[in-house]
Design a protein around this motif. Structure first.
Motif, PDB file in Angstrom:
ATOM      1  N   LEU A 833       0.849  -1.174   0.000  1.00  8.90           N
ATOM      2  CA  LEU A 833       0.000   0.000   0.000  1.00  8.90           C
ATOM      3  C   LEU A 833       0.895   1.238   0.000  1.00  8.90           C
ATOM      4  O   LEU A 833       2.096   1.168   0.240  1.00  8.90           O
ATOM      5  CB  LEU A 833      -0.909   0.017   1.235  1.00  8.90           C
ATOM      6  CG  LEU A 833      -1.930  -1.128   1.292  1.00  8.90           C
ATOM      7  CD1 LEU A 833      -2.669  -1.082   2.606  1.00  8.90           C
ATOM      8  CD2 LEU A 833      -2.906  -1.027   0.132  1.00  8.90           C
ATOM      9  N   SER A 834       0.280   2.375  -0.248  1.00  9.10           N
ATOM     10  CA  SER A 834       1.064   3.587  -0.396  1.00  9.10           C
ATOM     11  C   SER A 834       1.770   3.978   0.888  1.00  9.10           C
ATOM     12  O   SER A 834       2.917   4.387   0.892  1.00  9.10           O
ATOM     13  CB  SER A 834       0.155   4.729  -0.826  1.00  9.10           C
ATOM     14  OG  SER A 834      -0.628   4.328  -1.909  1.00  9.10           O
ATOM     15  N   VAL A 850      -1.814  -6.864   1.575  1.00  9.30           N
ATOM     16  CA  VAL A 850      -1.842  -7.486   0.252  1.00  9.30           C
ATOM     17  C   VAL A 850      -3.277  -7.696  -0.209  1.00  9.30           C
ATOM     18  O   VAL A 850      -3.640  -7.404  -1.349  1.00  9.30           O
ATOM     19  CB  VAL A 850      -1.066  -8.815   0.275  1.00  9.30           C
ATOM     20  CG1 VAL A 850      -1.253  -9.545  -1.053  1.00  9.30           C
ATOM     21  CG2 VAL A 850       0.392  -8.559   0.537  1.00  9.30           C
ATOM     22  N   ILE A 851      -4.112  -8.158   0.713  1.00  8.76           N
ATOM     23  CA  ILE A 851      -5.510  -8.373   0.338  1.00  8.76           C
ATOM     24  C   ILE A 851      -6.150  -7.056  -0.061  1.00  8.76           C
ATOM     25  O   ILE A 851      -6.863  -6.959  -1.059  1.00  8.76           O
ATOM     26  CB  ILE A 851      -6.277  -9.022   1.504  1.00  8.76           C
ATOM     27  CG1 ILE A 851      -5.701 -10.401   1.768  1.00  8.76           C
ATOM     28  CG2 ILE A 851      -7.739  -9.107   1.187  1.00  8.76           C
ATOM     29  CD1 ILE A 851      -6.140 -10.968   3.077  1.00  8.76           C
ATOM     30  N   ARG A 853      -4.720  -4.464  -1.209  1.00 10.04           N
ATOM     31  CA  ARG A 853      -4.202  -4.058  -2.510  1.00 10.04           C
ATOM     32  C   ARG A 853      -4.945  -4.785  -3.625  1.00 10.04           C
ATOM     33  O   ARG A 853      -5.238  -4.222  -4.673  1.00 10.04           O
ATOM     34  CB  ARG A 853      -2.696  -4.393  -2.570  1.00 10.04           C
ATOM     35  CG  ARG A 853      -2.063  -4.284  -3.931  1.00 10.04           C
ATOM     36  CD  ARG A 853      -2.056  -2.840  -4.376  1.00 10.04           C
ATOM     37  NE  ARG A 853      -1.553  -2.694  -5.742  1.00 10.04           N
ATOM     38  CZ  ARG A 853      -2.296  -2.856  -6.823  1.00 10.04           C
ATOM     39  NH1 ARG A 853      -3.580  -3.180  -6.694  1.00 10.04           N
ATOM     40  NH2 ARG A 853      -1.795  -2.684  -8.014  1.00 10.04           N
ATOM     41  N   PHE A 856      -9.083  -3.642  -3.507  1.00  8.59           N
ATOM     42  CA  PHE A 856      -9.522  -2.246  -3.451  1.00  8.59           C
ATOM     43  C   PHE A 856     -10.110  -1.772  -4.779  1.00  8.59           C
ATOM     44  O   PHE A 856     -11.231  -1.276  -4.845  1.00  8.59           O
ATOM     45  CB  PHE A 856      -8.360  -1.355  -3.014  1.00  8.59           C
ATOM     46  CG  PHE A 856      -8.740   0.089  -2.924  1.00  8.59           C
ATOM     47  CD1 PHE A 856      -9.501   0.545  -1.866  1.00  8.59           C
ATOM     48  CD2 PHE A 856      -8.374   0.979  -3.918  1.00  8.59           C
ATOM     49  CE1 PHE A 856      -9.862   1.872  -1.779  1.00  8.59           C
ATOM     50  CE2 PHE A 856      -8.737   2.304  -3.838  1.00  8.59           C
ATOM     51  CZ  PHE A 856      -9.481   2.755  -2.766  1.00  8.59           C
ATOM     52  N   ARG A 891      -8.752   0.189   3.498  1.00  6.80           N
ATOM     53  CA  ARG A 891      -7.410   0.734   3.311  1.00  6.80           C
ATOM     54  C   ARG A 891      -6.897   1.394   4.573  1.00  6.80           C
ATOM     55  O   ARG A 891      -5.716   1.317   4.915  1.00  6.80           O
ATOM     56  CB  ARG A 891      -7.405   1.734   2.155  1.00  6.80           C
ATOM     57  CG  ARG A 891      -7.172   1.016   0.847  1.00  6.80           C
ATOM     58  CD  ARG A 891      -6.903   1.944  -0.266  1.00  6.80           C
ATOM     59  NE  ARG A 891      -5.602   2.585  -0.212  1.00  6.80           N
ATOM     60  CZ  ARG A 891      -5.133   3.347  -1.187  1.00  6.80           C
ATOM     61  NH1 ARG A 891      -5.856   3.549  -2.272  1.00  6.80           N
ATOM     62  NH2 ARG A 891      -3.959   3.920  -1.086  1.00  6.80           N
ATOM     63  N   GLU A 899      -2.395   6.219   5.052  1.00  8.33           N
ATOM     64  CA  GLU A 899      -2.945   5.473   3.930  1.00  8.33           C
ATOM     65  C   GLU A 899      -4.306   6.032   3.543  1.00  8.33           C
ATOM     66  O   GLU A 899      -4.622   6.170   2.370  1.00  8.33           O
ATOM     67  CB  GLU A 899      -3.085   3.997   4.326  1.00  8.33           C
ATOM     68  CG  GLU A 899      -3.598   3.104   3.232  1.00  8.33           C
ATOM     69  CD  GLU A 899      -2.637   3.019   2.065  1.00  8.33           C
ATOM     70  OE1 GLU A 899      -1.424   3.048   2.318  1.00  8.33           O
ATOM     71  OE2 GLU A 899      -3.084   2.941   0.909  1.00  8.33           O
ATOM     72  N   ALA A 903      -5.380   7.413   0.027  1.00  7.82           N
ATOM     73  CA  ALA A 903      -6.474   6.801  -0.716  1.00  7.82           C
ATOM     74  C   ALA A 903      -7.469   7.858  -1.159  1.00  7.82           C
ATOM     75  O   ALA A 903      -7.996   7.803  -2.265  1.00  7.82           O
ATOM     76  CB  ALA A 903      -7.168   5.749   0.138  1.00  7.82           C
TER      77      ALA A 903
END
Lengths: 1018, 172
Positions: A833-834, A850-851, A853, A856, A891, A899, A903
């Motif tokens: 994620l960012s 990861v999920i 990502r 989303f 997120r 984050e 987002a």
């Protein structure tokens, strides 16, 4: 004319700021116009054909703006307008050039004058009340003009509390009278109803009059109100406002003077006030207070005369009304002059002012003479008539009622009271003159004995004012009282004219007509006057003895009673508040639910037992439509019961969530996929938010769990549930008319252009409702945000430093960026994620990142799909917004508050505002094209490659709804999530998203509750 | 333009467009075109780092992976259900740490996900740095003890790597 007042009042602040004090000259034109108006119509009034003006106000309620000018109104108009104009002129000199708040004062005073004009000419009961209350409000503002003085504020408060209480009582009386016949005042008095209700109404009216006119036991507000500037006292408390009560009595007397309750109250109130006021006046050292108590006394006299119920008394009362308006205003203004010139109103400090202020002295002497009823003044004429009228053997007494009772004893008592009152009036009049103007010897610090030998004791005698230091006052300040006093003389000579005009009003009463004349021969009345004057002089002469006696017999003061009452009221209010507003949410909620269960529940039970309302369909119950419903209900019931018994907050929240999902299943089984979808989404978001909040709350509801508590909660819950169930059973059978929704399926397609009725209802058929709802949503979001963001009103968007943002790499297509980031993270975690790196490693959940990502973008696509498909299939802007909200929540949970900022790098306020603008604005756009607000158009057209396109303009409305929902979700996440994180970080706590609880909330919704339990169990 | 980045982008667009088409349930040109637009728009509006390391897809190993996973799912469901209702004492559970062979985050996570989805075992924690996966197992004895659990997780990982990794035993 009223309009002139309103205009003048509204423009007053502007005028004052431009012209300064001279603005009062312009403003004085407004009340002066009232005088001119009255004078012009004198002929009409004499002929009994005064102008009548009726404007429909609220026809549906029968409210009219009815005005009428008769003899009584004519007199009042002259008094109100004349004194008003002079007082306004006086103001221009009274206030210093740079006085504070002058603009407001001028406006309010002018508005008050206008209100009085309206009050005395109103011919509609409710209109009368409106003006009555307006005078209350304006007088509050005027009395409290010196808002920085505590005394001033308290006096204003006292005045408004008392007069409003009286006013409301009066309203009851007015309504009772109006309901029993007509709302038109003139017709009511001409043809008065009778009966017990009317008696009550009359009592209510008199209570109103008593509070307004400062009759006992409400008299104490008037002296306290002397905290107001002197012009206000002169106008409100001598000529205008306090006369409103007198006016009311005079107005209703022709119709109701023979009601026994009226007579008793008038005699008690009037006579009592006459004596108490005069008695108290003898004791005052402040000139203004002396006058105030004198006014109270005179008001009692006026009420006594005007309510007495005979022609002669009424005539005398009217004459006295005019005379008193003139003389008392003159005296107040004179006090203002003295105050301004000498700097004090304490009569123990004043000396030798007769020589320093000759004009004022002359005016005062004349005014006092008129007040005390000495010839040749208007007051003398009036008082002669009054004495003649109340002489029991003069044949004026009404044949019925209380006055005839006791063989005329009551009548004699009235006479004694009047004579005694007159005597006391003479006494305090003399005291005023003596106090204000008499010489009290040379000014010396030793406090030499005053020449009269009867001055106050030297030890408590304050420093005398040196007459040489007294400044001469401007003409505008000195001549208004003089004019008023001279008018009192002049009017006395025109007794005949007065008799003919005022007689018109008095004619409505029984008994022989009275007479107004300066000299009517050696009558018993003249003798009584002589007696009264002699008595008064005697009282004045032995004033020290009188004062000492008064000192000895301290009478209980109504003021003290009022204060104790108010304090008790305050205490009671505080107690009640403390009792009911405990700040305990369970108690609030419990009370609400119990009331719901007991109130409608009881009604419902009775209805069900008695067989339901007439004509309604019999209630037929089937156990279920599909067996699956039983399973869903069982889950809901079980989780609800467990939730009510739960000790852990988290457990309760999860269980409530389960109940919500169970409901969604029920919706689905009933064939409402739209509802089910929305319910699931809303439930999920709620769960996430609740968990976010729970992070900052203790894990248990209570540290000392009581079994009784659980059972109590369970009982309340069960009861409420049963009642709601009953309502659900009964409500559909109560329908009498054809449901409005019957046409929805057809209308949705033809007007809304969609097959999803729920959605079309939201965005088209009931679009106004939706606009209202999203407005509420917006307010709620703002409210939550401003509660949590204590540092700034709504906080800033948290972003990563520019160089680390993801889009930078995407836009640049920089090959190294990804590598560098991975390398920089180094601690083993790649940036799924960012802003994952902003969290410390032990808070991170790679799995979740990861999920997130992965899903989303798909969630966003799903939301867009819901938005577009909503018009025909389950979905819509609301559901789409919820999905985006959940995506953002995921997120945030995975990546923390930075984050979230990455987002959705926008301010939620922007989303909320844009959404509302789109929804409502697009609706308005329809107006431009000649449609109705929120009307939608259906556009069907063929696009070469894409094929058939079906576009309904309400889609934009839906987009607005979606934006609002997203904004709300973002706002809640930012406040309850990110901002609380910050609080926690500041407090050094380690609870944060990515920790067990936060993760449980997020994963629980995906995999079921087993995980949640595992996750949180210690 | 970097090849991997562009690949990632393209893959994202394709996946999202496919999602869109599936949602609408039609493969008309209009739907596909709007799907592309939506996918591009979403990716542009909500940029995220690219993490996928899927270099290739091997059909046969993928079939093996899916079939085996479905079987495990099926069997484990009944095992757990039986555990829940059978009489007797509650089975002893425990946390087992497994050291994975692949250092790639994507495969670690995939392994963890699939292991979690099978009833009876839940991933408690992943330590990417140490390539460690910690699982909570409901019935430790029934799963063959800690060693049995390790073996089955590693087997799962191997199947995933065979299906997706660039070459056998790929480490990045």
């Amino acid at each position: 004319m009223l309009v002139a007042h309103i205009v003048a009042a509204a423009s007053a602040p502007a005028l004052v700021s431009r012209l300064g004090r001279r603005a009062f000259w312009v403003l004085a034109l407004a009340p002066a116009s009232a005088v001119v108006y009255a004078l012009v119509h004198t002929g009409d009034v004499l002929g009994g054909t005064g102008p009548v003006q009726v404007v429909e106000w609220v026809p549906a309620l029968g409210l009219q703006l009815a005005f009428r000018l008769d003899a009584l109104s004519w007199l009042m108009l002259l008094a109100v307008g004349g004194v008003g104009a002079l007082v306004l002129l006086y103001c221009s000199a009274y206030f210093s050039r740079n006085a504070h708040g002058l603009g407001r004062f001028a406006g309010v005073l002018t508005a008050f004058a206008g209100t009085m004009v309206g009050l005395v000419t109103a011919d509609d009961l409710l209109l009368l009340f409106v003006f009555w209350e307006l005078t209350t409000v304006f007088s509050y503002l005027l009395i409290g003009h010196y808002a920085d003085r505590k005394q001033s504020r308290r006096a204003a408060m006292q005045a408004i509390v008392l007069t409003t209480a009286g006013g409301l009582t009066m309203l009851v009386g007015l309504v009772v009278l109006g309901m029993s016949g007509t709302w038109r005042l003139s017709e009511l008095v001409a043809d008065p109803p009778r009966g017990p209700a009317v008696t009550v109404a009359v009592v209510c009216l008199l209570v109103g009059a008593a509070t307004k006119s400062a009759l006992i036991p409400f008299h104490f507000w008037l002296p306290a109100a002397m905290a107001a500037p002197t012009p206000v006292s002169a106008y409100l408390h001598a000529a205008a406002m306090v006369k409103a009560g007198v006016y009311l009595v005079a107005r209703f007397a022709p119709g109701f003077a023979d009601v026994p309750a009226w007579q008793v109250m008038i005699l008690a109130l009037g006579g009592g006030t006459l004596l108490v006021g005069a008695y108290r006046a003898l004791r005052q050292n402040d000139l203004k207070l002396l006058l105030a108590f004198g006014t109270v006394s005179q008001l009692g006299f006026l009420v006594l005369l005007l309510g007495f119920g005979t022609r002669a008394a009424a005539l005398a009362g009217l004459a006295l009304l005019g005379a008193h308006a003139m003389c008392k205003a003159a005296l107040f203004l004179a006090v203002g002059v003295i105050d301004s010139a000498a700097g004090t109103r304490d009569l123990r400090r004043l000396t030798g002012l007769a020589r320093a202020l000759p004009g004022t002295a002359v005016a005062s002497v004349l005014a006092v003479a008129s007040m005390a009823g000495l010839p040749p003044t208007a007051g003398f004429v009036a008082k002669e008539a009054a004495l003649a009228a109340v002489l029991p053997d003069a044949g004026h007494a009404p044949p019925t009622g209380v006055l005839a009772a006791g063989g005329g004893a009551v009548g004699w008592m009235v006479l004694v009271v009047v004579v005694l009152g007159s005597a006391l009036t003479v006494a305090y009049g003399l005291r005023f003159l003596w106090g204000a103007f008499a010489n009290r010897g040379p000014v010396s610090p030793a406090g030499a004995e005053p020449p009269s030998g009867r001055g106050p004791d030297p030890e408590d005698a304050p420093q005398l004012i040196d007459p040489a230091e007294v400044r001469r006052q401007p003409v505008l300040l000195t001549w208004p009282p003089l004019v008023l006093a001279l008018l009192g003389l002049a009017v006395a000579a025109t007794g005949a004219l007065g008799e003919s005009v005022l007689g018109l009003h008095a004619d409505g009463l029984p008994g022989e007509p009275g007479h107004l004349a300066l000299w009517s021969g050696l009558t018993p009345a003249l003798g009584l006057t002589v007696v009264a004057v002699a008595l008064g002089v005697a009282v004045f002469w032995w004033r020290d003895a009188v004062e000492r006696t008064q000192e000895r017999f301290r009478t209980p003061s109504a003021d003290g009673l009022y204060r104790r009452t108010m304090r008790a009221l305050d205490d009671l209010a505080a107690d009640v508040t403390a009792f009911t507003q405990r700040g305990s949410l369970p108690v609030y909620l419990g009370v609400v639910l119990v009331v719901l269960a007991v109130g409608p529940g009881l009604f419902l039970g009775i209805r069900l037992l008695s067989g339901g309302p007439e004509g309604s369909a019999p209630i037929a119950l089937v156990p279920w439509d599909r067996p699956a419903q039983v399973a869903a209900v069982a889950v809901v019931v079980a989780s609800a019961v467990l939730a009510a018994r739960a000790r852990r907050r988290l457990k309760a929240v999860i269980l409530v969530g389960v109940a919500g999902y169970g409901n969604a299943v029920l919706f689905l089984l009933h064939g409402a996929p739209d509802l089910a979808l929305t319910q699931i989404l809303a439930e999920t978001l709620t769960l996430v938010i609740m968990v976010l909040v729970l992070r900052r709350l203790p894990p248990y509801f209570s540290d000392r769990p009581l079994a009784a508590d659980r059972w109590g909660r369970l009982a309340v819950g069960a009861l409420t549930g049963v009642v709601m169930m009953g309502v659900a059973v009964v409500a559909p059978s109560a329908r009498v008319f054809r449901p409005v929704a019957a046409d929805f399926p057809e209308e949705a397609v033809s007007f809304g252009g969609g097959h999803n009725i729920v959605n079309v209802t939201l965005v088209d058929i009931r679009a106004w409702d939706t606009v209202g709802e999203i407005s509420v949503l917006l307010v709620a979001a703002t409210g939550v945000a401003s509660l949590v963001f204590l540092r700034v009103r709504s906080g800033e968007v948290l972003r990563l430093p520019r160089g680390q943002r993801t889009h930078a790499t995407v836009r640049d297509g920089d090959p190294a960026a990804g590598e560098v980031r991975e390398g920089a993270v180094g601690q083993g975690a790649t940036g799924a994620l960012s802003a994952g790196r902003t969290l410390t490693p032990h808070r991170r959940s790679v799995l979740l990142e990861v999920i997130t990502r992965t899903v989303f973008h798909a969630m966003i696509v799903f939301a867009v799909f819901l938005l577009f498909t909503g018009h025909d299939r389950p979905g819509g802007g609301f559901a789409a917004g919820l999905v985006v909200g959940i995506a953002l929540a995921v997120r945030y949970l995975a990546g923390g508050r930075y984050e979230l900022g990455e987002a959705a790098p926008v301010h939620p306020g922007l989303l909320l505002g844009t959404g509302l603008f789109l929804s409502a604005g697009v609706g308005l756009l329809a107006l431009l094209f000649g449609g109705e607000v929120l009307q939608s158009w259906i556009l069907d057209f063929e696009v070469p490659v894409l094929g058939h396109v079906h576009l309904v303009t309400s889609l934009f409305f839906d987009v607005g709804v979606m934006l609002v929902v997203i904004g709300l979700a973002l706002d809640v996440l930012r406040t309850l999530g990110a901002e609380l994180d910050r609080h926690a970080d500041e407090e050094g706590e380690t609870m944060a998203p990515g920790s067990t609880v936060g993760m449980a909330g997020a994963t629980g919704e995906k995999r079921g509750d087993g995980v949640v339990d595992q996750g949180v169990r210690p | 333009m970097n090849r991997r980045t562009s690949w990632g982008q393209w893959r994202g667009i394709v996946v999202l467009t496919a999602t869109w088409v599936l949602l609408w349930g039609s493969l008309s040109p209009g739907v596909v075109l709007t799907g592309l637009l939506v996918a591009l728009g979403v990716l542009w509006l909500f940029p995220l780092p690219d993490i996928s390391r899927v270099a290739t897809v091997r059909l046969w190993p993928l079939c093996v992976l899916v079939t085996r996973f479905a079987t495990d799912l099926f069997v484990a469901s009944f095992q757990v259900a039986w555990l829940a209702v059978r009489p007797g004492p509650t089975p002893r559970g425990g946390v087992v740490g497994v050291r994975l062979t692949s250092p790639s985050v994507a495969f670690e996570v995939a392994t963890a996900e699939l292991a979690s989805l099978i009833p009876g075992s839940v991933v408690v924690e992943i330590r990417v740095q140490e390539q460690m996966l910690y699982l909570h197992v409901l019935d430790l004895a029934g799963s063959g003890g800690p060693d049995g659990v390790r073996a089955s997780v590693l087997a799962l990982e191997r199947r995933i790597l065979r299906a997706f990794a660039a070459k056998e035993g790929e480490t990045a």
